[in-house]
Design a protein around this motif. Structure first.
Motif, PDB file in Angstrom:
ATOM      1  N   ASP A 116     -36.280 -18.535   3.002  1.00 44.81           N
ATOM      2  CA  ASP A 116     -36.918 -17.413   1.246  1.00 44.81           C
ATOM      3  C   ASP A 116     -36.294 -16.071   1.269  1.00 44.81           C
ATOM      4  OD1 ASP A 116     -38.742 -19.781   1.947  1.00 44.81           O
ATOM      5  OD2 ASP A 116     -39.907 -18.655   3.566  1.00 44.81           O
ATOM      6  N   GLY A 117     -35.456 -15.629   1.227  1.00 48.17           N
ATOM      7  CA  GLY A 117     -34.999 -14.665   0.919  1.00 48.17           C
ATOM      8  C   GLY A 117     -33.726 -14.421   1.689  1.00 48.17           C
ATOM      9  N   PRO A 118     -32.498 -13.391   0.974  1.00 44.00           N
ATOM     10  CA  PRO A 118     -32.212 -12.289   2.292  1.00 44.00           C
ATOM     11  C   PRO A 118     -32.087 -12.888   3.330  1.00 44.00           C
ATOM     12  CG  PRO A 118     -31.940 -11.336  -0.454  1.00 44.00           C
ATOM     13  CD  PRO A 118     -33.343 -12.655   0.122  1.00 44.00           C
ATOM     14  N   LEU A 154     -42.158 -18.853  -2.809  1.00 44.48           N
ATOM     15  CA  LEU A 154     -42.313 -17.326  -3.000  1.00 44.48           C
ATOM     16  C   LEU A 154     -43.527 -16.335  -3.118  1.00 44.48           C
ATOM     17  CD1 LEU A 154     -40.505 -18.129  -6.263  1.00 44.48           C
ATOM     18  CD2 LEU A 154     -39.048 -17.314  -4.193  1.00 44.48           C
ATOM     19  N   HIS A 155     -43.571 -14.925  -2.440  1.00 46.04           N
ATOM     20  CA  HIS A 155     -44.576 -13.936  -2.653  1.00 46.04           C
ATOM     21  C   HIS A 155     -44.188 -12.793  -2.991  1.00 46.04           C
ATOM     22  CE1 HIS A 155     -42.244 -11.797   0.280  1.00 46.04           C
ATOM     23  NE2 HIS A 155     -41.980 -13.872   1.001  1.00 46.04           N
ATOM     24  N   SER A 156     -45.075 -11.904  -3.072  1.00 44.50           N
ATOM     25  CA  SER A 156     -44.471 -10.550  -4.310  1.00 44.50           C
ATOM     26  C   SER A 156     -43.071  -9.774  -3.794  1.00 44.50           C
ATOM     27  CB  SER A 156     -45.578  -9.927  -4.094  1.00 44.50           C
ATOM     28  OG  SER A 156     -45.741  -9.312  -2.962  1.00 44.50           O
ATOM     29  N   GLU A 157     -42.292 -10.372  -2.687  1.00 44.71           N
ATOM     30  CA  GLU A 157     -41.646  -9.880  -2.232  1.00 44.71           C
ATOM     31  C   GLU A 157     -40.050  -9.882  -2.654  1.00 44.71           C
ATOM     32  OE1 GLU A 157     -39.046  -7.298   1.833  1.00 44.71           O
ATOM     33  OE2 GLU A 157     -41.389  -7.607   1.773  1.00 44.71           O
ATOM     34  N   ASN A 158     -40.151 -11.474  -2.044  1.00 46.23           N
ATOM     35  CA  ASN A 158     -38.811 -12.195  -2.504  1.00 46.23           C
ATOM     36  C   ASN A 158     -38.455 -12.439  -4.094  1.00 46.23           C
ATOM     37  OD1 ASN A 158     -40.347 -13.942  -2.441  1.00 46.23           O
ATOM     38  ND2 ASN A 158     -40.167 -15.523  -0.451  1.00 46.23           N
ATOM     39  N   VAL A 159     -39.503 -12.779  -5.131  1.00 46.68           N
ATOM     40  CA  VAL A 159     -39.804 -12.775  -5.745  1.00 46.68           C
ATOM     41  C   VAL A 159     -38.577 -11.669  -6.686  1.00 46.68           C
ATOM     42  CG1 VAL A 159     -41.283 -11.274  -7.349  1.00 46.68           C
ATOM     43  CG2 VAL A 159     -40.496 -14.318  -7.900  1.00 46.68           C
ATOM     44  N   GLU A 160     -38.523 -11.123  -5.900  1.00 47.21           N
ATOM     45  CA  GLU A 160     -37.716  -9.463  -6.731  1.00 47.21           C
ATOM     46  C   GLU A 160     -36.244 -10.250  -6.168  1.00 47.21           C
ATOM     47  OE1 GLU A 160     -38.329  -7.488  -8.298  1.00 47.21           O
ATOM     48  OE2 GLU A 160     -40.589  -7.827  -8.037  1.00 47.21           O
ATOM     49  N   CYS A 161     -35.691 -10.881  -5.047  1.00 47.97           N
ATOM     50  CA  CYS A 161     -34.756 -11.444  -4.519  1.00 47.97           C
ATOM     51  C   CYS A 161     -33.722 -12.665  -5.144  1.00 47.97           C
ATOM     52  CB  CYS A 161     -34.695 -11.175  -3.136  1.00 47.97           C
ATOM     53  SG  CYS A 161     -35.197  -9.897  -2.178  1.00 47.97           S
ATOM     54  N   LEU A 162     -34.055 -13.315  -6.658  1.00 43.89           N
ATOM     55  CA  LEU A 162     -33.604 -14.423  -6.995  1.00 43.89           C
ATOM     56  C   LEU A 162     -32.659 -14.165  -6.669  1.00 43.89           C
ATOM     57  CD1 LEU A 162     -36.488 -15.550  -8.832  1.00 43.89           C
ATOM     58  CD2 LEU A 162     -35.945 -15.908  -6.127  1.00 43.89           C
ATOM     59  N   ASP A 163     -32.202 -13.397  -7.575  1.00 45.88           N
ATOM     60  CA  ASP A 163     -30.100 -13.078  -7.991  1.00 45.88           C
ATOM     61  C   ASP A 163     -29.275 -12.829  -6.850  1.00 45.88           C
ATOM     62  OD1 ASP A 163     -30.356 -13.214 -11.057  1.00 45.88           O
ATOM     63  OD2 ASP A 163     -31.717 -11.578 -10.646  1.00 45.88           O
ATOM     64  N   GLU A 164     -29.787 -12.309  -5.553  1.00 42.38           N
ATOM     65  CA  GLU A 164     -29.234 -12.300  -4.657  1.00 42.38           C
ATOM     66  C   GLU A 164     -29.398 -13.671  -3.879  1.00 42.38           C
ATOM     67  OE1 GLU A 164     -28.900  -9.021  -0.115  1.00 42.38           O
ATOM     68  OE2 GLU A 164     -30.476  -8.954  -2.380  1.00 42.38           O
ATOM     69  N   MET A 165     -30.342 -14.408  -3.492  1.00 41.89           N
ATOM     70  CA  MET A 165     -30.132 -15.561  -3.499  1.00 41.89           C
ATOM     71  C   MET A 165     -28.897 -16.921  -3.596  1.00 41.89           C
ATOM     72  SD  MET A 165     -31.956 -15.908  -0.725  1.00 41.89           S
ATOM     73  CE  MET A 165     -32.024 -17.651  -0.463  1.00 41.89           C
ATOM     74  N   PHE A 166     -29.369 -16.776  -5.339  1.00 42.20           N
ATOM     75  CA  PHE A 166     -28.514 -17.413  -6.410  1.00 42.20           C
ATOM     76  C   PHE A 166     -26.801 -17.340  -5.182  1.00 42.20           C
ATOM     77  CE2 PHE A 166     -25.872 -18.385  -9.859  1.00 42.20           C
ATOM     78  CZ  PHE A 166     -26.048 -20.292  -9.723  1.00 42.20           C
ATOM     79  N   GLU A 167     -26.950 -16.096  -4.823  1.00 40.22           N
ATOM     80  CA  GLU A 167     -25.741 -15.378  -5.102  1.00 40.22           C
ATOM     81  C   GLU A 167     -25.092 -16.311  -3.467  1.00 40.22           C
ATOM     82  OE1 GLU A 167     -23.216 -14.450  -6.737  1.00 40.22           O
ATOM     83  OE2 GLU A 167     -24.587 -14.586  -8.485  1.00 40.22           O
ATOM     84  N   ILE A 168     -25.553 -16.266  -2.510  1.00 41.22           N
ATOM     85  CA  ILE A 168     -26.003 -16.271  -1.299  1.00 41.22           C
ATOM     86  C   ILE A 168     -26.047 -17.940  -1.020  1.00 41.22           C
ATOM     87  CG2 ILE A 168     -26.950 -16.788   0.966  1.00 41.22           C
ATOM     88  CD1 ILE A 168     -28.352 -14.417   0.328  1.00 41.22           C
ATOM     89  N   LEU A 169     -26.552 -18.447  -1.551  1.00 42.38           N
ATOM     90  CA  LEU A 169     -26.702 -20.418  -2.044  1.00 42.38           C
ATOM     91  C   LEU A 169     -25.475 -20.849  -3.139  1.00 42.38           C
ATOM     92  CD1 LEU A 169     -30.320 -20.644  -2.295  1.00 42.38           C
ATOM     93  CD2 LEU A 169     -28.981 -20.909  -0.549  1.00 42.38           C
ATOM     94  N   LYS A 170     -24.811 -20.073  -3.817  1.00 42.39           N
ATOM     95  CA  LYS A 170     -23.389 -20.793  -4.543  1.00 42.39           C
ATOM     96  C   LYS A 170     -22.531 -20.888  -3.462  1.00 42.39           C
ATOM     97  CE  LYS A 170     -21.203 -16.878  -6.718  1.00 42.39           C
ATOM     98  NZ  LYS A 170     -22.072 -16.064  -8.000  1.00 42.39           N
ATOM     99  N   THR A 171     -21.768 -20.385  -2.164  1.00 40.49           N
ATOM    100  CA  THR A 171     -21.188 -20.485  -1.794  1.00 40.49           C
ATOM    101  C   THR A 171     -21.233 -21.332  -0.374  1.00 40.49           C
ATOM    102  OG1 THR A 171     -21.965 -19.149   0.074  1.00 40.49           O
ATOM    103  CG2 THR A 171     -20.737 -17.837  -1.579  1.00 40.49           C
ATOM    104  N   LYS A 172     -22.739 -22.689  -0.921  1.00 38.85           N
ATOM    105  CA  LYS A 172     -23.222 -23.858   0.228  1.00 38.85           C
ATOM    106  C   LYS A 172     -23.219 -24.667  -0.314  1.00 38.85           C
ATOM    107  CE  LYS A 172     -23.654 -20.210   3.643  1.00 38.85           C
ATOM    108  NZ  LYS A 172     -22.977 -20.698   5.049  1.00 38.85           N
ATOM    109  N   GLY A 173     -22.817 -25.749   0.143  1.00 36.24           N
ATOM    110  CA  GLY A 173     -22.879 -26.741  -0.759  1.00 36.24           C
ATOM    111  C   GLY A 173     -23.866 -28.200  -0.625  1.00 36.24           C
TER     112      GLY A 173
END
Length: 339
Positions: A116-118, A154-173
């Motif tokens: 649910d977030g970084p 998603l809630h009000s805090e982690n919705v701000e972190c979507l771009d950061e999450m994408f960068e993390i997840l794209k390194t996973k399979g």
């Protein structure tokens, strides 16, 4: 009206236990401890048989934490041996090499990890160290060629972190990432965090990443509806994956750990219990003339608010029943519709 149709059960979300190693601030079911009267192994095997006999194609096993129920393998095999496809949603906290072996032996189709977030945001609302354990679980699964997806609530805090999450997840399979709105039910109804999010903002993020080369990304059924990109934002780049209204009681059901049957396991309120599997068969509950009336007997004149008179009303029927109900107790008005 939908009440003259013969309804075929396609999929089920089955909460096999409320036992969990977490007690998250926004857990819709207030999981943590197993209920004292959860279905026994024998009762679960009868449920599995009934699901298969009724033609259910897919079952998602959830908790609590599925792997904290010691007989999860027996339940899973009872389904997969009857050609029912089984997926499991887990927090990934108690993964081990033995668990991977068991998942393969049970012919589990895929595993979804809740992330649910970084790290700082995820651990804040779940448990210290849970982010790293979830990533290790993803790695362990992908290394063993077990399909893995990620679900983010998603809630009000982690919705701000979507771009950061994408960068993390794209390194996973992983093969898919689903974004769902946190509904103010269960622990999330306490008001300790805001569940209000901007659907349009989430949809814009998905639009930006629809054609990424790493994994499918899309929104769950409680986010939408009918913006210009509707056909693509549900994880299907064909442009034809449009939302066709709440499927609770039409093709889908939810079962909780004591055998209560609802149209959807996100409709976590006693008001939506259609029957209990200790008292009636699944066939009887599914085919009762007044079951799931909120959908089976739905008519367009029940739409209200901004949904009333909407050109897509006959398609979307007012959006997600559960999210509508828990956000403002109105089932046929989607307050946060992106359109």
């Amino acid at each position: 009206m939908r009440n003259n149709v013969v309804y075929q059960l396609h999929s089920c979300v089955w909460e096999i236990t409320l036992a969990c190693c977490f007690s998250c601030n926004y857990c819709g079911s207030r999981a943590g401890k197993a209920r004292e009267n959860e279905l026994t192994t024998e009762e679960c095997l009868r449920v599995a048989e009934q699901l298969a006999d009724m033609g259910c194609r897919r079952v998602s096993l959830i908790g609590g934490e599925v792997f904290m129920r010691t007989d999860w393998k027996i339940i899973s095999k009872a389904l997969t041996d009857r050609n029912v496809k089984v997926s499991i949603i887990t927090n990934g906290y108690i993964f081990s090499d033995d668990l991977v072996v068991d998942i393969k032996a049970c012919n589990i189709e895929s595993i979804a990890i809740s992330l649910d977030g970084p790290e700082a945001v995820h651990d804040k609302y779940r448990q210290a160290g849970s982010f790293q354990r979830a990533l290790k679980a993803i790695d362990k699964l992908t290394e063993n060629n077990i399909p893995v997806s990620v679900i983010s609530t998603l809630h009000s805090e982690n919705v701000e972190c979507l771009d950061e999450m994408f960068e993390i997840l794209k390194t996973k399979g992983i093969f898919a990432w689903q974004l769902q709105a946190c509904s103010p039910m269960g622990n999330a109804s306490k008001g300790e965090l805001s569940t209000n999010i901007d659907f349009k903002r989430v949809i814009s993020f998905v639009e930006k990443h629809i054609h990424n080369s790493y994994f499918a990304v899309g929104v769950a059924d409680n986010i939408g509806y009918y913006t210009a990109s509707e056909g693509c934002i549900r994880g299907n780049t064909s442009g034809r994956a449009v939302y066709l209204g709440c499927r609770a009681g039409l093709t889908n059901i939810g079962i909780d750990s004591v055998g209560n049957v609802r149209g959807c396991e996100s409709m976590y309120d006693e008001a939506f219990v259609e029957g209990n599997l200790r008292e009636k068969s699944l066939y009887e509950i599914w085919n009762a003339p007044d079951s799931f009336a909120y959908n089976r007997k739905f008519t367009l004149d029940q739409l209200n608010g901004k949904c009333k008179g909407c050109e897509y009303g006959s398609w979307c029927a007012g959006g997600c029943r559960s999210y509508n109900y828990f956000t403002h107790r109105e089932m046929y008005d989607s307050l946060f519709c992106a359109k």
